[in-house]
Write an enzyme that holds these catalytic residues in place. Structure first.
Site, short mmCIF file in Angstrom:
data_model
loop_
_atom_site.label_atom_id
_atom_site.label_comp_id
_atom_site.label_asym_id
_atom_site.label_seq_id
_atom_site.Cartn_x
_atom_site.Cartn_y
_atom_site.Cartn_z
N HIS A 1 6.45 5.31 13.06
CA HIS A 1 6.92 6.25 11.67
C HIS A 1 5.77 6.62 10.91
O HIS A 1 6.10 7.43 9.99
CB HIS A 1 7.96 5.38 10.95
CG HIS A 1 7.07 4.32 9.93
ND1 HIS A 1 6.80 3.12 10.52
CD2 HIS A 1 6.67 4.30 8.85
CE1 HIS A 1 6.12 2.37 9.69
NE2 HIS A 1 5.90 3.09 8.57
N GLU B 1 -0.20 -9.01 -1.09
CA GLU B 1 -0.71 -8.57 0.10
C GLU B 1 -2.02 -7.60 -0.08
O GLU B 1 -2.17 -6.32 0.22
CB GLU B 1 0.14 -7.64 0.98
CG GLU B 1 -0.07 -7.28 2.37
CD GLU B 1 1.03 -6.62 3.46
OE1 GLU B 1 1.88 -7.19 3.70
OE2 GLU B 1 1.01 -5.57 3.66
N ASP C 1 0.75 -1.33 -0.05
CA ASP C 1 0.09 -0.17 -0.16
C ASP C 1 0.74 1.45 -0.06
O ASP C 1 0.47 2.30 0.43
CB ASP C 1 -0.95 0.08 1.12
CG ASP C 1 -0.22 -0.39 2.59
OD1 ASP C 1 1.17 0.04 2.62
OD2 ASP C 1 -0.86 -0.80 3.36
N ARG D 1 2.90 8.42 8.84
CA ARG D 1 2.69 9.73 8.30
C ARG D 1 1.56 10.43 9.18
O ARG D 1 1.47 11.41 9.76
CB ARG D 1 2.08 9.94 6.94
CG ARG D 1 3.35 10.29 6.01
CD ARG D 1 3.11 10.31 4.59
NE ARG D 1 3.89 11.13 3.99
CZ ARG D 1 5.10 10.46 3.41
NH1 ARG D 1 5.52 9.23 3.79
NH2 ARG D 1 6.07 11.18 2.68
#
Ligand code: UD1
Ligand code: UDP
Length: 382
Positions: free
Chosen positions: A210, A120, A98, A212
């Site tokens: 980490h 995935e 993704d 966003r």
């Protein structure tokens, strides 16, 4: 008979860790020409994975820029892919997961009318801004792809709920395949800071963060919770290999750098990481990959997010959603350190994400799709 040319496109650390075993498996089969194109969305963190798996890229777009924007990753990938697709002339392009590389790689394939296989596939939170931009990336790739390799039955159901077209397989997650080679009881860390830790005498918490959508206040809350936890428990060590994103590093070092039992280190290679998890007491993370790996190692996980697209291990009891509020994160971590029964209830190995045979099922699914095998691979069933 002609070989099926499969071009695997990836660019970040987790994609590389999860695609490396597949690229290598395809290369080992006579029916395939297995090529690999790096976008270079990550650099050091990607190159380290390529080295560990002894993989050489056939193409490298080398797009990374400091503090890169989503638009820059996407546009630089699409422009670079034109020439790669013209030269490689693949029968199938594989993308993973993704990331912005995933979305841009799939879109480029579509512009060249090359079929896409999505590895995935089918993970969803149903909230387009969380995780951002990953939820939208994977949803859009779902529409582009013709082959969907879902890690779990739950992921397959998500695609069915959206009436996504194309061939769907349940394969398990390739990260469990990767762990067959990385986790070893006699592993010796090659990172001095890890060798200095006393895993048998002290409890070690492995931490990463980490994402966003955690930038800003959520990340500050999490780091403050970690500082308080470490200060009130001098008998533990917290190890945090800090992502190279400058946004993350400014926040993390600003809050945690002076806490003596919090060890802020540079990102470590995947072998050191998997073996750190295998030896730690529990894991705190907002990472997708760690949520899949830690349960296989029997380690409790506190997820530093408000939701997860990986509910399987939550259901199995080894993962808890801690959220991003300081007091919630602190309370759950405190419980794991002080309540043995609560800890034991979470610390059992489960494998909802795979049995180590995902690459084999994906390869067989591709052969079946191209009419080179009469047998559809049986679905993975946890
Ligand atoms: C990306 C993915 C995210 C995934 C994460 C895995 C997107 C939008 N996000 O986020 O889904 O969970 O990778 O880690 O695709 N940097 C370096 N060297 C490196 C890697 C990164 O210096 O090897 C720095 C650069 O300044 C870069 C910044 O980190 O601009 C951010 O990297 P980026 O790929 O944009 O975002 P991630 O947070 O890593
Ligand atoms: N990882 C690693 N070194 C580190 C931190 C993580 O090798 O210092 C591995 C981790 O074991 C997992 C993957 O990187 O396989 C997860 O990557 P990340 O958390 O960056 O991305 P996400 O999975 O959230 O997309």
């Amino acid at each position: 008979m002609n070989k099926i040319t499969v071009l695997s496109v990836f660019g970040t650390r987790p994609e590389a860790i999860k695609m490396a075993p597949l690229v290598k498996h395809l290369a080992s089969l006579p029916e395939f020409e297995s090529l690999c194109c790096l976008t270079g969305q990550h650099r050091e963190m990607l190159d380290s994975v390529m080295e560990i798996f002894r993989l050489k890229a056939d193409y490298d777009l080398n797009i990374m820029q400091a503090r890169q924007s989503l638009s820059s990753i996407t546009s630089r990938t699409i422009l670079g892919m034109d020439e790669v697709i013209d030269r490689a002339r693949p029968d199938l392009i594989l993308v993973h997961g993704d990331t912005s590389t995933t979305f841009a790689g799939a879109l480029s394939a579509f512009y060249h009318q090359v079929p896409v296989g999505h590895v995935e596939a089918g993970l969803r939170t149903w909230d387009k801004y969380s995780p951002f931009p990953e939820e939208m990336n994977r949803t859009l790739v779902g529409d582009i792809a013709e082959l969907h390799f879902c890690p779990t039955v739950n992921n397959l159901r998500n695609l069915e709920r959206e009436a996504v077209a194309g061939e769907k397989f349940v394969t398990g997650n390739t990260v469990i395949d990767a762990m067959k080679t990385t986790v070893r009881s006699d592993f010796v860390f090659s990172v001095p800071e890890l060798n200095r830790l006393d895993f048998s005498g002290r409890r070690v918490v492995a931490l990463t963060c980490h994402r966003r959508e955690n930038y800003g206040e959520p990340m500050r809350n999490i780091m403050e919770a970690v500082r308080e936890l470490a200060a009130s428990h001098p008998e533990i060590d917290v190890v945090y290999p800090v992502h190279l994103s400058p946004v993350v590093r400014e926040c993390v070092f600003g809050i945690l750098k002076d806490q003596p039992n919090v060890h802020l280190i540079d990102p470590i290679d995947v072998e050191n990481m998997h073996n750190l998890m295998a030896r730690c007491y529990f894991v705190m993370t907002d990472s997708g990959g760690l949520q899949e790996e830690a349960p296989a190692l029997g380690k409790p996980v506190l997820v530093l997010r408000r939701e997860t697209e990986r509910p399987e291990a939550v259901k199995a009891g080894t993962v808890k959603l801690a959220g991003v509020r300081k007091e919630d994160v602190l309370a759950l971590a405190e419980e794991l350190l002080t309540d043995r029964a609560a800890y034991d209830a979470m610390a059992h190995a489960v494998n909802p994400y795979g049995d180590g045979r995902a690459c084999e099922r994906i390869a067989r699914g591709i052969l079946w799709h191209f009419g080179r095998s009469s047998e559809r691979p049986a679905d993975f069933n946890a």
